[in-house]
Write a protein that holds these residues in place. Structure first.
Motif, PDB file in Angstrom:
ATOM      1  N   GLU A  36      55.664  94.789 -20.848  1.00 53.08           N
ATOM      2  CA  GLU A  36      55.375  93.414 -21.279  1.00 53.08           C
ATOM      3  C   GLU A  36      56.117  93.012 -22.549  1.00 53.08           C
ATOM      4  O   GLU A  36      55.981  91.879 -23.017  1.00 53.08           O
ATOM      5  CB  GLU A  36      53.859  93.264 -21.504  1.00 53.08           C
ATOM      6  N   ALA A  37      56.858  93.914 -23.130  1.00 50.84           N
ATOM      7  CA  ALA A  37      57.506  93.629 -24.413  1.00 50.84           C
ATOM      8  C   ALA A  37      58.570  92.552 -24.267  1.00 50.84           C
ATOM      9  O   ALA A  37      59.246  92.460 -23.245  1.00 50.84           O
ATOM     10  CB  ALA A  37      58.134  94.903 -24.964  1.00 50.84           C
ATOM     11  N   ARG A  38      58.720  91.753 -25.311  1.00 51.57           N
ATOM     12  CA  ARG A  38      59.770  90.741 -25.328  1.00 51.57           C
ATOM     13  C   ARG A  38      61.129  91.410 -25.528  1.00 51.57           C
ATOM     14  O   ARG A  38      62.139  90.990 -25.022  1.00 51.57           O
ATOM     15  CB  ARG A  38      59.493  89.757 -26.486  1.00 51.57           C
ATOM     16  N   ASP A  86      56.537  92.391 -29.311  1.00 53.69           N
ATOM     17  CA  ASP A  86      55.943  91.296 -28.534  1.00 53.69           C
ATOM     18  C   ASP A  86      56.468  89.947 -29.021  1.00 53.69           C
ATOM     19  O   ASP A  86      57.364  89.876 -29.871  1.00 53.69           O
ATOM     20  CB  ASP A  86      54.410  91.386 -28.564  1.00 53.69           C
ATOM     21  N   ALA A  87      55.893  88.882 -28.500  1.00 51.68           N
ATOM     22  CA  ALA A  87      56.377  87.541 -28.808  1.00 51.68           C
ATOM     23  C   ALA A  87      56.254  87.222 -30.295  1.00 51.68           C
ATOM     24  O   ALA A  87      57.008  86.407 -30.831  1.00 51.68           O
ATOM     25  CB  ALA A  87      55.602  86.505 -27.981  1.00 51.68           C
ATOM     26  N   ASP A  88      55.293  87.880 -30.973  1.00 52.87           N
ATOM     27  CA  ASP A  88      55.130  87.654 -32.422  1.00 52.87           C
ATOM     28  C   ASP A  88      55.979  88.600 -33.259  1.00 52.87           C
ATOM     29  O   ASP A  88      55.776  88.705 -34.469  1.00 52.87           O
ATOM     30  CB  ASP A  88      53.656  87.869 -32.819  1.00 52.87           C
ATOM     31  N   ASN A  89      56.865  89.326 -32.599  1.00 50.83           N
ATOM     32  CA  ASN A  89      57.683  90.321 -33.291  1.00 50.83           C
ATOM     33  C   ASN A  89      56.857  91.444 -33.904  1.00 50.83           C
ATOM     34  O   ASN A  89      57.231  92.029 -34.920  1.00 50.83           O
ATOM     35  CB  ASN A  89      58.555  89.663 -34.376  1.00 50.83           C
ATOM     36  N   SER A  90      55.727  91.729 -33.286  1.00 54.01           N
ATOM     37  CA  SER A  90      54.945  92.896 -33.685  1.00 54.01           C
ATOM     38  C   SER A  90      55.232  94.022 -32.694  1.00 54.01           C
ATOM     39  O   SER A  90      55.564  93.768 -31.527  1.00 54.01           O
ATOM     40  CB  SER A  90      53.447  92.585 -33.638  1.00 54.01           C
ATOM     41  N   ALA A 106      62.507  96.391 -37.406  1.00 48.09           N
ATOM     42  CA  ALA A 106      62.408  95.302 -38.385  1.00 48.09           C
ATOM     43  C   ALA A 106      63.620  94.385 -38.257  1.00 48.09           C
ATOM     44  O   ALA A 106      63.490  93.152 -38.273  1.00 48.09           O
ATOM     45  CB  ALA A 106      62.310  95.868 -39.800  1.00 48.09           C
ATOM     46  N   GLU A 107      64.779  95.017 -38.099  1.00 45.39           N
ATOM     47  CA  GLU A 107      65.991  94.204 -37.970  1.00 45.39           C
ATOM     48  C   GLU A 107      65.931  93.361 -36.693  1.00 45.39           C
ATOM     49  O   GLU A 107      66.254  92.173 -36.700  1.00 45.39           O
ATOM     50  CB  GLU A 107      67.228  95.116 -37.943  1.00 45.39           C
ATOM     51  N   ALA A 108      65.478  93.998 -35.599  1.00 45.36           N
ATOM     52  CA  ALA A 108      65.370  93.264 -34.332  1.00 45.36           C
ATOM     53  C   ALA A 108      64.364  92.123 -34.448  1.00 45.36           C
ATOM     54  O   ALA A 108      64.501  91.086 -33.792  1.00 45.36           O
ATOM     55  CB  ALA A 108      64.957  94.229 -33.213  1.00 45.36           C
ATOM     56  N   ALA A 109      63.363  92.331 -35.288  1.00 47.22           N
ATOM     57  CA  ALA A 109      62.348  91.294 -35.478  1.00 47.22           C
ATOM     58  C   ALA A 109      62.784  90.265 -36.514  1.00 47.22           C
ATOM     59  O   ALA A 109      62.076  89.277 -36.753  1.00 47.22           O
ATOM     60  CB  ALA A 109      61.029  91.946 -35.912  1.00 47.22           C
ATOM     61  N   GLU A 142      58.352  93.920 -45.536  1.00 48.68           N
ATOM     62  CA  GLU A 142      57.446  92.928 -44.938  1.00 48.68           C
ATOM     63  C   GLU A 142      57.012  93.391 -43.540  1.00 48.68           C
ATOM     64  O   GLU A 142      55.836  93.295 -43.168  1.00 48.68           O
ATOM     65  CB  GLU A 142      58.216  91.601 -44.865  1.00 48.68           C
ATOM     66  N   PHE A 143      57.967  93.911 -42.770  1.00 53.56           N
ATOM     67  CA  PHE A 143      57.673  94.364 -41.411  1.00 53.56           C
ATOM     68  C   PHE A 143      56.648  95.500 -41.423  1.00 53.56           C
ATOM     69  O   PHE A 143      55.701  95.506 -40.648  1.00 53.56           O
ATOM     70  CB  PHE A 143      58.976  94.834 -40.742  1.00 53.56           C
ATOM     71  N   ARG A 144      56.831  96.434 -42.348  1.00 49.83           N
ATOM     72  CA  ARG A 144      55.871  97.554 -42.435  1.00 49.83           C
ATOM     73  C   ARG A 144      54.490  97.036 -42.832  1.00 49.83           C
ATOM     74  O   ARG A 144      53.482  97.404 -42.226  1.00 49.83           O
ATOM     75  CB  ARG A 144      56.360  98.608 -43.433  1.00 49.83           C
ATOM     76  N   LEU A 145      54.465  96.237 -43.880  1.00 46.73           N
ATOM     77  CA  LEU A 145      53.166  95.749 -44.365  1.00 46.73           C
ATOM     78  C   LEU A 145      52.420  94.985 -43.268  1.00 46.73           C
ATOM     79  O   LEU A 145      51.194  95.062 -43.179  1.00 46.73           O
ATOM     80  CB  LEU A 145      53.355  94.860 -45.598  1.00 46.73           C
ATOM     81  N   SER A 146      53.152  94.284 -42.419  1.00 45.61           N
ATOM     82  CA  SER A 146      52.481  93.506 -41.370  1.00 45.61           C
ATOM     83  C   SER A 146      51.883  94.417 -40.286  1.00 45.61           C
ATOM     84  O   SER A 146      51.121  93.949 -39.450  1.00 45.61           O
ATOM     85  CB  SER A 146      53.458  92.497 -40.755  1.00 45.61           C
ATOM     86  N   HIS A 147      52.224  95.709 -40.315  1.00 45.28           N
ATOM     87  CA  HIS A 147      51.659  96.651 -39.340  1.00 45.28           C
ATOM     88  C   HIS A 147      50.744  97.695 -39.976  1.00 45.28           C
ATOM     89  O   HIS A 147      50.320  98.635 -39.321  1.00 45.28           O
ATOM     90  CB  HIS A 147      52.780  97.406 -38.606  1.00 45.28           C
ATOM     91  N   LEU A 148      50.481  97.543 -41.266  1.00 42.04           N
ATOM     92  CA  LEU A 148      49.763  98.604 -41.977  1.00 42.04           C
ATOM     93  C   LEU A 148      48.351  98.197 -42.362  1.00 42.04           C
ATOM     94  O   LEU A 148      48.156  97.263 -43.135  1.00 42.04           O
ATOM     95  CB  LEU A 148      50.514  98.970 -43.266  1.00 42.04           C
TER      96      LEU A 148
END
Lengths: 157, 704
Positions: B329-331, B451-455, B516-519, B525-531
């Protein structure tokens, strides 16, 4: 077998030994000076450093006969009447010691460095000690200990 | 400040007389003995199959010195000082009244191996409980002696003061009415001093054993000398897997003072000097005929590991959600493969031991993290009961997980038995490189979806050969599968500082930057949004603020790059930022600046913690940048310090360590985790500088 006479830490030593035997082993096995360490036997790590007429030499690759007639200083010869040499004191004060196996070589190399450069730059410290390995990798603290010695001995001038 | 620690001869059992611990104390004087019964689980963990519970741990001498007995060992990590501080804190006694006896199977309890960052979380509380109980006894005795209510007394500076009178630990040791305390069993759940009231713990303390190290007076295992001792050497095969066909000892036996022995495939010699032993071994070696077998080489290593996956041991898998569904299901899906080379610990002191037989009893002085299991092995191999084997571990010259075994101990014991002399065996550097065990190489395959939210919506991660430590991502990901596939390692492998956490963290954190680059996000910021883990968030914040991450991301310096990484293992957390410069000609990265934030709960000794963290960073630069064991036809091709380039002074970057002190959390060990964020931070910085993803350790950009 060769008869070799040299002074170690101010005392005359006579040894009867194979001329090619490493000075390191003569110091450790024949003279009981175990402060000098075997680290690699290839002259790459500096753990076996001693001073020969004030110059640092790698005793693991120095044949015993090369000590003939010379003055050797090992780590045991630095402290005087229980008072640590300023370099030893600085290593202690900086806590620049983890396992401590490299420490005798590091201390003697530092003594030689500070004789050549009493106020070494950071680059001179790095170049002066680059031949000595520390696997606990306490390099920053050792560098700080060298600086501390230079400052403390400098003040006494 | 210096702490007196018992010299071996002070309490040496009489010639040929085996003393058990109780006899040892009786001989040592009419001091106070406190018998501690540890919880069963702790005893089992510490002691290994069949061994009893821990018992004797503390002794108060009539000179007022307090001896702590602990089965852990000191190899430069600072355990001795930390345990002494723990005891002094609870005894309310000056640190220089504490004597430490460690790692001696005749005198200390079997506390298991010194490994896995275990001394801080397990041994420190245990020592504190024992010491707190001793303080309680002092209060009780002082109350009786001074005619006061013990509840109103307190211990300061090792003594109780009341109505102008003093009652200290030396008085307690002499107190006849306390003879009964010899048999006291420690109560469970002894109250420990609250962190806010610490007087000794939590303050920087220089190593108590440092003086003997800077003067050269300390006797490392390789410095032990016994009367009549010979120097031993052992015949090594010319390549891995080679077996001995024939050998002739006659020439060696004719050399003056040389003893040469063969027992099956074990061939060794001993002589009055190491030089003579070397010459004798050269003569023996020249006659040896070997059968060699084909061996894999490092240039085909990673294919080999994949081909041989799961032929040894069972794969381990864990996860949550459905990784197949998450990926489907991944974007966007990304996939990468990471490779981590074999590394050697290369401690400054190669393996060393002295063995001495006396009246059927064996004593071995050696550098090992596992005195108890080495004792067991010696007993089995030498066919004597374990009670007749004593293993003594003096503070030794570094291990880093590489000395869990007792090869030199065994060799020295066999040679000593055969020759009838005490024998010293010290491995050469070449032997240490070749015949010690290695940190396992790793092949790591990872695939993830955004996913669509770049998570990150799915995470599929497989480690071949190196292990499962820290394999689970700390990030919030709904669908994960993490697997460890054991393989058939061409080289002998074992523990190395934090095990496979370094390899797993390298792959995960480098790949996280790719995601992170792909997102289209900043790596932080990318790490913090998943931590969700606040402790990791805090060290990330501390490291990036100290480094100036956000500003330096905006203001790029040409020719350099910056990177970050984080991770958690052993109940501690770490984050690192660095700046690197890549040599355009050779592609070799150089670290210009390294900032690391680390948190391991309440800090016990900030000075030691800082040196552990700095040392881990500097040691970690080796396998990150250069260290890679190479082998061909069963031989190492770079098994020396000239070609296996461990970090040196020239590698020292601008180094900043930020220690977060969480007084509300139990202290965790710190000798391992600080090494796990180094390689990925560098890999990410090299990408920042060159635009090339680094997927192998050691990290090397393409040559220009």
């Amino acid at each position: 077998m060769a008869s070799i006479r040299f002074t170690v830490n101010g005392k005359t030593s006579d040894v009867e030994t194979e001329a090619e035997r490493p000075l390191l082993e003569v110091l450790r096995e024949d003279l009981g000076l175990t402060g000098t360490k075997y680290g690699c036997g290839e002259g790459q790590c500096g753990a076996c450093t001693v001073l020969l007429d004030g110059r640092p030499v790698l005793s693991c690759i120095t044949p015993a006969h090369e000590a003939q007639g010379h003055h050797i200083v090992t780590i045991e010869g630095l402290a005087r009447n229980g008072a640590l040499h300023p370099v030893q004191q600085a290593f202690l004060d900086e806590g620049a010691v983890q396992c401590g196996y490299c420490t005798p070589g590091m201390v003697l190399r530092t003594v030689a460095l500070l004789t050549a450069h009493p106020r070494p730059t950071d680059a001179q410290i790095v170049e002066g000690l680059n031949g000595n390995l520390c696997r606990c990798a306490d390099y920053r603290r050792i560098q700080a200990a060298v600086r501390r010695t230079a400052e403390s001995t400098g003040k006494r001038d | 400040m210096s702490t007196r620690s018992f010299r071996p001869e002070e309490l040496e059992p009489k010639r040929g007389v085996a003393l058990n611990r109780r006899e040892f104390f009786e001989m040592a004087g009419a001091g106070l003995l406190i018998v501690a019964t540890a919880p069963a689980s702790e005893a089992q963990r510490g002691a290994g199959a069949g061994a009893g519970t821990l018992d004797t741990r503390l002794h108060i001498g009539e000179d007022g010195f307090i001896t702590i007995l602990n089965g852990k060992i000191e190899e430069g990590q600072g355990a001795l000082t930390e345990l002494a501080m723990a005891a002094a804190e609870e005894l309310r006694a000056p640190l220089d009244r504490i004597c430490m006896v460690m790692g001696d199977t005749d005198r200390t309890p079997n506390d298991g191996g010194t490994a896995g960052s275990g001394t801080t979380p397990r041994s420190v509380p245990q020592v504190r409980r024992v010491a707190a109980a001793a303080r309680a006894l002092l209060l009780t005795a002082a109350g009786r002696q001074l005619g006061a209510d013990a509840a109103g007394l307190e211990v300061r500076n090792g003594a109780v003061q009341f109505a102008g009178k003093t009652f200290g630990y030396a008085d307690l040791a002499r107190s006849p009415e306390l003879a009964a305390a010899y048999k006291n069993v420690l109560p469970e759940g002894t109250a420990l001093t609250a962190v806010k009231d610490w007087q000794i713990l939590g303050k920087p303390q220089v190593r108590l054993d440092a003086r003997g190290l800077v003067t050269g007076a300390h006797r490392f295992p390789s410095d032990i000398v016994r009367p009549g001792m010979l120097y031993g050497r052992v015949l090594r095969p010319p390549s891995y897997g080679a077996t001995l066909d024939s050998v002739d000892l006659a020439a060696a036996k004719k050399m003056p003072g040389v003893k040469a022995v063969r027992d099956g495939s074990f061939v060794g010699c001993a002589a009055p000097t190491a030089f003579a032993a070397r010459k004798a071994m050269e003569a023996i070696s020249a006659t040896a005929q070997w059968k060699t077998v084909e061996q894999p080489s490092s240039d085909t290593l990673f294919d080999y590991l994949k081909q041989h996956a799961s032929q040894q041991g069972r794969p381990q898998a864990q996860g949550r959600g459905s990784v197949e569904k998450g990926l489907a299901e991944a974007r966007r899906r990304l996939k990468a493969t990471y490779r981590v080379a074999y590394a050697q610990h290369a401690p400054m002191e190669p393996r060393a031991a002295v063995a001495e037989w006396q009246d059927g009893r064996l004593t071995v002085w050696t550098g090992t993290s596992n005195p108890g299991s080495v004792r067991q092995t010696l007993a089995e191999v030498c066919s004597v009961p374990a009670e007749r084997v004593r293993v003594v571990v003096p503070h030794f010259g570094g291990g880093f997980g590489g000395k869990h075994t007792g090869e030199a101990a065994l060799e020295a014991a066999r040679l000593a038995k055969e020759t009838g002399h005490p024998v010293a065996v010290q491995w050469t550097r070449a032997e240490e490189f070749t015949w010690a065990y290695f940190r396992p190489a790793a092949l790591i395959e990872v695939e993830a979806g955004l996913d669509a939210d770049n998570s990150i919506s799915a995470w599929d991660f497989t480690n071949y050969n190196s292990g499962s430590s820290a394999i689970d991502p700390p990030y919030r990901i709904p669908n994960t599968r993490v697997r460890f596939m054991p393989s058939s390692s061409p080289l002998r492998t074992g523990s190395y500082r934090v095990l496979a956490a370094t390899a797993n963290n390298f792959a995960r954190e480098a790949f996280t930057d790719e995601l992170a680059e792909a997102a289209g996000k900043d790596p932080l910021e990318f790490r913090l949004s998943h931590l969700d883990n606040d402790r990791i968030r805090n060290v990330l914040k501390a490291a990036t603020e100290k480094f100036g991450w956000l500003e330096r991301r905006k203001k790029r310096r040409s020719g350099t790059g910056i990177g970050l990484a984080c991770g958690t293992e052993k109940n501690s957390v770490v984050a690192a930022c660095c700046e690197v410069e890549v040599d355009p000609r050779t592609g070799a990265p150089r670290v210009i600046e390294f900032v690391q934030a680390f948190e391991c709960g309440a800090i016990l000794n900030p000075a030691n913690l800082r040196s552990q963290v700095e040392g881990a960073i500097m040691m970690g630069l080796g396998p990150a940048l250069r260290e890679e064991i190479l082998f061909k036809d069963g031989r190492l091709t770079n098994g020396d310090f000239a070609s296996y380039a461990v970090p040196r002074f020239r590698d020292l970057p601008k180094l900043d360590v930020v220690l977060l002190d969480r007084k509300d959390l139990e202290p965790a060990g710190a000798g391992e985790t600080p090494i796990i964020a180094i390689a990925p931070a560098i890999a990410n910085a090299v990408f920042d500088s060159t635009g090339q993803r680094m997927r192998a350790m050691p990290i090397h950009a393409p040559r220009g």
